[in-house]
Design a protein around this motif. Sequence first.
Motif, short mmCIF file in Angstrom:
data_model
loop_
_atom_site.label_atom_id
_atom_site.label_comp_id
_atom_site.label_asym_id
_atom_site.label_seq_id
_atom_site.Cartn_x
_atom_site.Cartn_y
_atom_site.Cartn_z
N ILE A 29 0.84 -1.19 0.00
CA ILE A 29 0.00 0.00 0.00
C ILE A 29 0.88 1.24 0.00
CG2 ILE A 29 -1.62 1.38 1.37
CD1 ILE A 29 -2.90 -1.29 2.24
N SER A 30 1.90 1.25 0.85
CA SER A 30 2.81 2.38 0.93
C SER A 30 3.54 2.60 -0.38
CB SER A 30 3.81 2.16 2.07
OG SER A 30 4.74 3.22 2.13
N ASN A 34 2.92 5.88 -2.97
CA ASN A 34 4.04 6.77 -3.27
C ASN A 34 4.58 6.61 -4.69
OD1 ASN A 34 4.54 8.19 -0.69
ND2 ASN A 34 4.66 6.10 0.04
N CYS A 35 3.94 5.81 -5.48
CA CYS A 35 4.43 5.53 -6.83
C CYS A 35 3.77 6.44 -7.86
CB CYS A 35 4.15 4.07 -7.20
SG CYS A 35 4.75 3.62 -8.84
N PRO A 36 4.56 7.26 -8.55
CA PRO A 36 3.97 8.14 -9.57
C PRO A 36 3.46 7.37 -10.79
CG PRO A 36 6.35 8.34 -9.57
CD PRO A 36 6.00 7.46 -8.41
N ALA A 37 3.89 6.12 -10.95
CA ALA A 37 3.48 5.33 -12.12
C ALA A 37 2.29 4.41 -11.83
CB ALA A 37 4.66 4.49 -12.62
N PHE A 38 1.84 4.36 -10.57
CA PHE A 38 0.76 3.43 -10.22
C PHE A 38 -0.48 3.70 -11.07
CE2 PHE A 38 -3.19 2.36 -8.11
CZ PHE A 38 -2.98 1.03 -7.79
N GLN A 39 -1.02 2.62 -11.61
CA GLN A 39 -2.30 2.66 -12.32
C GLN A 39 -3.06 1.40 -11.97
OE1 GLN A 39 -2.35 3.46 -16.50
NE2 GLN A 39 -0.74 4.99 -16.36
N MET A 40 -4.32 1.57 -11.61
CA MET A 40 -5.15 0.42 -11.28
C MET A 40 -5.27 -0.48 -12.50
SD MET A 40 -6.76 -0.78 -8.63
CE MET A 40 -7.12 0.57 -7.53
N ASP A 41 -5.16 -1.77 -12.26
CA ASP A 41 -5.26 -2.75 -13.35
C ASP A 41 -6.70 -2.84 -13.84
OD1 ASP A 41 -4.43 -4.70 -15.13
OD2 ASP A 41 -3.45 -5.92 -13.62
N VAL A 42 -6.92 -3.61 -14.88
CA VAL A 42 -8.27 -3.82 -15.39
C VAL A 42 -9.07 -4.60 -14.36
CG1 VAL A 42 -7.59 -3.71 -17.81
CG2 VAL A 42 -7.60 -5.91 -16.63
N GLU A 43 -10.36 -4.46 -14.40
CA GLU A 43 -11.24 -5.02 -13.37
C GLU A 43 -11.01 -6.51 -13.10
OE1 GLU A 43 -16.02 -5.43 -12.48
OE2 GLU A 43 -15.33 -4.06 -14.03
N GLU A 49 -10.42 -4.95 -4.00
CA GLU A 49 -11.22 -3.82 -4.46
C GLU A 49 -11.02 -2.59 -3.59
OE1 GLU A 49 -15.19 -4.14 -5.90
OE2 GLU A 49 -15.04 -6.33 -5.93
N PHE A 50 -10.98 -1.45 -4.24
CA PHE A 50 -10.89 -0.15 -3.58
C PHE A 50 -9.60 0.03 -2.78
CE2 PHE A 50 -15.43 -1.46 -3.62
CZ PHE A 50 -15.83 -0.66 -4.68
N GLN A 51 -8.54 -0.71 -3.13
CA GLN A 51 -7.25 -0.58 -2.44
C GLN A 51 -6.19 -0.13 -3.43
OE1 GLN A 51 -6.07 -1.09 0.71
NE2 GLN A 51 -8.08 -1.54 1.54
N THR A 52 -5.44 0.89 -3.06
CA THR A 52 -4.26 1.28 -3.82
C THR A 52 -3.11 0.46 -3.27
OG1 THR A 52 -5.10 3.52 -4.12
CG2 THR A 52 -2.74 3.20 -4.45
N THR A 53 -2.78 -0.61 -3.96
CA THR A 53 -1.74 -1.55 -3.56
C THR A 53 -1.08 -2.10 -4.81
OG1 THR A 53 -1.32 -3.70 -2.51
CG2 THR A 53 -3.54 -3.33 -3.31
N CYS A 54 0.17 -2.45 -4.69
CA CYS A 54 0.90 -3.02 -5.83
C CYS A 54 0.20 -4.27 -6.37
CB CYS A 54 2.33 -3.36 -5.44
SG CYS A 54 3.35 -1.94 -5.01
N TYR A 55 -0.52 -4.98 -5.51
CA TYR A 55 -1.24 -6.18 -5.96
C TYR A 55 -2.29 -5.84 -7.01
CZ TYR A 55 0.85 -8.73 -2.08
OH TYR A 55 1.73 -9.31 -1.21
#
Length: 77
Positions: A29-30, A34-43, A49-55
């Motif tokens: 999550i951290s 803090n990642c400027p490149a993070f983008q949520m994957d396709v559904e 769900e609803f988590q900003t995490t590398c997973y």
Amino acid sequence: MTNNYLIVQNGVKLFSGNADITEAFDTTISMATNCPAFQMDVEDEILYEFQTTCYNCRYRRWNAEGFSCYKDFPGIS
């Protein structure tokens, strides 16, 4: 940032933490927050769900040890 879950194998950075371990999940999550490149994957590929995490990131790729990041893990050298 200290990361006990990050390993380097054949020159590739891998995250080897188990999401069932609170500390490992919180680390993803951290990193994602803090990642400027993070983008949520396709559904269909979202695990939490609803988590900003590398997973849930579209740039993570699974492997036998965990996953690697195609945009490089933020803040970790």
